[in-house]
Design a protein around this motif. Structure first.
Motif, PDB file in Angstrom:
ATOM      1  N   GLY A  21       0.847  -1.189   0.000  1.00 53.83           N
ATOM      2  CA  GLY A  21       0.000   0.000   0.000  1.00 53.83           C
ATOM      3  C   GLY A  21       0.880   1.236   0.000  1.00 53.83           C
ATOM      4  N   ALA A  22       0.241   2.364   0.223  1.00 53.29           N
ATOM      5  CA  ALA A  22       0.910   3.657   0.083  1.00 53.29           C
ATOM      6  C   ALA A  22       2.144   3.789   0.965  1.00 53.29           C
ATOM      7  CB  ALA A  22      -0.085   4.768   0.401  1.00 53.29           C
ATOM      8  N   THR A  26       6.005   6.200   0.716  1.00 53.98           N
ATOM      9  CA  THR A  26       6.170   7.488   1.433  1.00 53.98           C
ATOM     10  C   THR A  26       7.639   7.914   1.438  1.00 53.98           C
ATOM     11  OG1 THR A  26       6.200   6.306   3.550  1.00 53.98           O
ATOM     12  CG2 THR A  26       4.117   7.313   2.900  1.00 53.98           C
ATOM     13  N   PHE A  33      -2.486   7.826   2.315  1.00 51.81           N
ATOM     14  CA  PHE A  33      -3.859   8.336   2.218  1.00 51.81           C
ATOM     15  C   PHE A  33      -4.428   8.760   3.552  1.00 51.81           C
ATOM     16  CE2 PHE A  33      -3.254   5.962  -1.620  1.00 51.81           C
ATOM     17  CZ  PHE A  33      -3.851   6.780  -2.565  1.00 51.81           C
ATOM     18  N   ARG A  34      -4.189   7.930   4.590  1.00 52.64           N
ATOM     19  CA  ARG A  34      -4.926   8.119   5.835  1.00 52.64           C
ATOM     20  C   ARG A  34      -4.105   8.699   6.974  1.00 52.64           C
ATOM     21  NH1 ARG A  34      -6.736   4.447   2.738  1.00 52.64           N
ATOM     22  NH2 ARG A  34      -8.924   4.622   2.155  1.00 52.64           N
ATOM     23  N   GLN A 100      -1.658  -1.830  -4.274  1.00 52.19           N
ATOM     24  CA  GLN A 100      -2.775  -0.882  -4.323  1.00 52.19           C
ATOM     25  C   GLN A 100      -2.291   0.464  -4.844  1.00 52.19           C
ATOM     26  OE1 GLN A 100      -5.231  -1.325  -0.406  1.00 52.19           O
ATOM     27  NE2 GLN A 100      -3.230  -2.212   0.008  1.00 52.19           N
ATOM     28  N   HIS A 118      -5.330  -1.135  -8.352  1.00 48.57           N
ATOM     29  CA  HIS A 118      -6.051   0.140  -8.478  1.00 48.57           C
ATOM     30  C   HIS A 118      -5.631   0.914  -9.722  1.00 48.57           C
ATOM     31  CE1 HIS A 118      -7.017   0.029  -3.865  1.00 48.57           C
ATOM     32  NE2 HIS A 118      -7.766  -0.795  -4.568  1.00 48.57           N
ATOM     33  N   SER A 188       0.370  -0.924   4.295  1.00 47.31           N
ATOM     34  CA  SER A 188      -1.054  -0.702   4.027  1.00 47.31           C
ATOM     35  C   SER A 188      -1.838  -0.767   5.326  1.00 47.31           C
ATOM     36  CB  SER A 188      -1.606  -1.750   3.062  1.00 47.31           C
ATOM     37  OG  SER A 188      -3.009  -1.579   2.901  1.00 47.31           O
ATOM     38  N   SER A 189      -2.810   0.136   5.462  1.00 50.00           N
ATOM     39  CA  SER A 189      -3.680   0.099   6.641  1.00 50.00           C
ATOM     40  C   SER A 189      -4.694  -1.043   6.540  1.00 50.00           C
ATOM     41  CB  SER A 189      -4.415   1.437   6.787  1.00 50.00           C
ATOM     42  OG  SER A 189      -5.246   1.665   5.663  1.00 50.00           O
ATOM     43  N   ASN A 213       4.239  -2.642   9.009  1.00 48.59           N
ATOM     44  CA  ASN A 213       3.553  -1.348   8.925  1.00 48.59           C
ATOM     45  C   ASN A 213       3.864  -0.544  10.186  1.00 48.59           C
ATOM     46  OD1 ASN A 213       1.559  -0.099   7.032  1.00 48.59           O
ATOM     47  ND2 ASN A 213       0.414   0.210   8.919  1.00 48.59           N
ATOM     48  N   HIS A 214       3.922   0.784  10.028  1.00 45.23           N
ATOM     49  CA  HIS A 214       4.144   1.631  11.211  1.00 45.23           C
ATOM     50  C   HIS A 214       3.112   1.367  12.304  1.00 45.23           C
ATOM     51  CE1 HIS A 214       6.614   5.089   9.219  1.00 45.23           C
ATOM     52  NE2 HIS A 214       7.390   4.175   9.750  1.00 45.23           N
ATOM     53  N   GLU A 215       1.847   1.295  11.853  1.00 39.55           N
ATOM     54  CA  GLU A 215       0.762   1.213  12.840  1.00 39.55           C
ATOM     55  C   GLU A 215       0.114  -0.162  12.776  1.00 39.55           C
ATOM     56  OE1 GLU A 215      -1.196   5.479  11.831  1.00 39.55           O
ATOM     57  OE2 GLU A 215      -1.849   3.790  10.625  1.00 39.55           O
ATOM     58  N   ALA A 229       7.072  -1.414  12.043  1.00 40.80           N
ATOM     59  CA  ALA A 229       8.413  -0.951  11.661  1.00 40.80           C
ATOM     60  C   ALA A 229       8.328  -0.171  10.368  1.00 40.80           C
ATOM     61  CB  ALA A 229       9.335  -2.158  11.472  1.00 40.80           C
ATOM     62  N   VAL A 231       9.053   0.277   6.605  1.00 40.20           N
ATOM     63  CA  VAL A 231       9.267  -0.706   5.537  1.00 40.20           C
ATOM     64  C   VAL A 231      10.653  -0.580   4.904  1.00 40.20           C
ATOM     65  CG1 VAL A 231       6.825  -1.035   4.936  1.00 40.20           C
ATOM     66  CG2 VAL A 231       8.135   0.789   3.824  1.00 40.20           C
TER      67      VAL A 231
HETATM   68  P1  OAD Z   1      -3.188   4.066   3.850  1.00 37.83           P
HETATM   69  O1  OAD Z   1      -2.786   5.506   3.846  1.00 37.83           O
HETATM   70  O2  OAD Z   1      -4.557   3.725   4.288  1.00 37.83           O
HETATM   71  O3  OAD Z   1      -2.180   3.214   4.754  1.00 37.83           O
HETATM   72  C1  OAD Z   1      -0.791   3.361   4.644  1.00 37.83           C
HETATM   73  C2  OAD Z   1      -0.157   2.768   5.896  1.00 37.83           C
HETATM   74  O4  OAD Z   1       1.252   2.800   5.741  1.00 37.83           O
HETATM   75  C3  OAD Z   1      -0.476   3.541   7.175  1.00 37.83           C
HETATM   76  O5  OAD Z   1      -0.907   2.624   8.171  1.00 37.83           O
HETATM   77  C4  OAD Z   1       0.864   4.192   7.553  1.00 37.83           C
HETATM   78  O6  OAD Z   1       1.060   4.252   8.963  1.00 37.83           O
HETATM   79  C5  OAD Z   1       1.861   3.227   6.958  1.00 37.83           C
HETATM   80  N1  OAD Z   1       3.162   3.805   6.569  1.00 37.83           N
HETATM   81  C6  OAD Z   1       3.431   4.977   5.934  1.00 37.83           C
HETATM   82  N2  OAD Z   1       4.741   5.098   5.660  1.00 37.83           N
HETATM   83  C7  OAD Z   1       5.340   3.981   6.163  1.00 37.83           C
HETATM   84  C8  OAD Z   1       6.689   3.501   6.217  1.00 37.83           C
HETATM   85  N3  OAD Z   1       7.704   4.208   5.674  1.00 37.83           N
HETATM   86  N4  OAD Z   1       6.932   2.308   6.818  1.00 37.83           N
HETATM   87  C9  OAD Z   1       5.909   1.580   7.369  1.00 37.83           C
HETATM   88  N5  OAD Z   1       4.629   1.974   7.343  1.00 37.83           N
HETATM   89  C10 OAD Z   1       4.336   3.151   6.741  1.00 37.83           C
HETATM   90  O7  OAD Z   1      -2.871   3.522   2.365  1.00 37.83           O
HETATM   91  P2  OAD Z   1      -3.371   2.173   1.661  1.00 37.83           P
HETATM   92  O8  OAD Z   1      -3.568   1.085   2.642  1.00 37.83           O
HETATM   93  O9  OAD Z   1      -2.470   1.954   0.520  1.00 37.83           O
HETATM   94  O10 OAD Z   1      -7.420   3.568  -3.157  1.00 37.83           O
HETATM   95  O11 OAD Z   1      -4.767   2.650   1.108  1.00 37.83           O
HETATM   96  C11 OAD Z   1      -5.475   1.808   0.234  1.00 37.83           C
HETATM   97  C12 OAD Z   1      -6.260   2.572  -0.786  1.00 37.83           C
HETATM   98  O12 OAD Z   1      -6.980   3.659  -0.181  1.00 37.83           O
HETATM   99  C13 OAD Z   1      -5.454   3.276  -1.843  1.00 37.83           C
HETATM  100  O13 OAD Z   1      -5.004   2.407  -2.858  1.00 37.83           O
HETATM  101  C14 OAD Z   1      -6.434   4.282  -2.393  1.00 37.83           C
HETATM  102  C15 OAD Z   1      -7.008   4.790  -1.090  1.00 37.83           C
HETATM  103  O14 OAD Z   1      -8.292   5.288  -1.140  1.00 37.83           O
HETATM  104  C16 OAD Z   1      -7.893   4.080  -4.301  1.00 37.83           C
HETATM  105  O15 OAD Z   1      -7.530   5.171  -4.705  1.00 37.83           O
HETATM  106  C17 OAD Z   1      -8.859   3.206  -5.025  1.00 37.83           C
END
Ligand code: OAD
Ligand code: ZN
Length: 245
Positions: A21-22, A26, A33-34, A100, A118, A188-189, A213-215, A229, A231
């Motif tokens: 996931g996102a 980062t 995203f969240r 994603q 996606h 990914s969350s 994942n961080h959280e 941790a 990534v």
């Molecule tokens: P989220 O933003 O929901 O989750 C990203 C997670 O990564 C969060 O829990 C952060 O704490 C964690 N995180 C960020 N940087 C990090 C790092 N360097 N190391 C470890 N953890 C880290 O993003 P997704 O789960 O990807 O969909 O969200 C899924 C979908 O929601 C996306 O694909 C998008 C969005 O709406 C569409 O656009 C269809």
């Protein structure tokens, strides 16, 4: 439950799949995203719904191009997390990566088997004839951009809210998950369906689930290994541990 044990579980799985996931991007300067600096803290998710695209394609596209400049921008490079996953594929541990993300950074890092659940943010697709083109081809033209072949509307080649996932990508992701003895989720969350159902259903079938994942995530309670941790540190460490195993 150290990385060393997790590496053993991955290596012994025979075949493993990763879903990202996102959070894996980062460190490349692309917001998640969240989180507090996430995309949905800066943009209104409603503006990117398929119904907005249908009702007001020019307004939709103006907002979309702003978001894309912010998110994808020029010169984004893969980071250590993308590279670690590419290494695990080369070494025969991972069957592939289901992502994603729409940023293309897994491919840029050398992953070959990548399923984009996606879509891909660097491309546009004609809603009438299905022709695809590079986003760059429409950046500076009139809005909304139209297909030169049939004059249909161009849509970003990504899954908008209210849209189904691309059928073939979903099918491939399912097949990969079905065959995997271990399922690794990174960054990914796990709060978005149906993507989150892939690791959830795999875990329900008895597939070893590893999270980085961080959280805490929606599946933290179900995972054999739940690493809170970064990534960019944990995934390279996992590669080293697999090599030492
Ligand atoms: P989220 O933003 O929901 O989750 C990203 C997670 O990564 C969060 O829990 C952060 O704490 C964690 N995180 C960020 N940087 C990090 C790092 N360097 N190391 C470890 N953890 C880290 O993003 P997704 O789960 O990807 O969909 O969200 C899924 C979908 O929601 C996306 O694909 C998008 C969005 O709406 C569409 O656009 C269809
Ligand atoms: Zn067309």
């Amino acid at each position: 439950r150290t990385l060393r044990f997790a590496a053993g579980a991955l290596a012994d799985a025979g075949s493993a799949v990763a879903m990202t996931g996102a959070g894996v991007s980062t460190a490349s300067g692309i917001p998640d995203f969240r989180g507090p600096d996430g995309v949905w803290a800066r943009y209104d998710a409603e503006d990117f719904h398929i119904s907005r695209f249908e009702a007001d394609p020019a307004g939709f596209w103006a907002d979309r191009l702003d978001l894309v400049d912010d998110l994808l921008g020029e010169g984004r490079e893969p980071n250590a997390a993308h590279e670690a996953l590419a290494a695990l594929e080369r070494e025969g541990v991972l069957e592939g990566v289901v992502t994603q993300n729409v940023d293309g950074l897994h491919q840029a890092a050398g992953s070959e088997s990548v399923v984009e659940l996606h879509g891909n943010g660097e491309h546009v697709v004609c809603v009438d004839c299905g022709a695809r083109d590079a986003l760059d081809a429409v950046r500076d033209g009139d809005l909304p951009p139209r297909c030169p072949a049939c004059d249909g509307l161009y849509k970003p080649d990504v899954v908008l809210f209210g849209e189904q996932l691309p059928e073939y990508a979903w099918y491939r992701a399912h097949a990969m998950a079905q065959n995997a003895g271990a399922f690794l989720v990174a960054g990914s969350s796990l709060s978005v369906e149906p993507a989150a159902s892939l690791p959830r259903e795999a875990a329900a079938r008895g597939t070893t689930l590893l999270l980085v994942n961080h959280e805490r995530t929606a599946l933290s309670g179900r995972a054999e290994y739940d690493f809170r941790a970064d990534v960019t540190e944990a995934l390279p460490a996992l590669v080293d541990a697999v090599r030492d195993y």
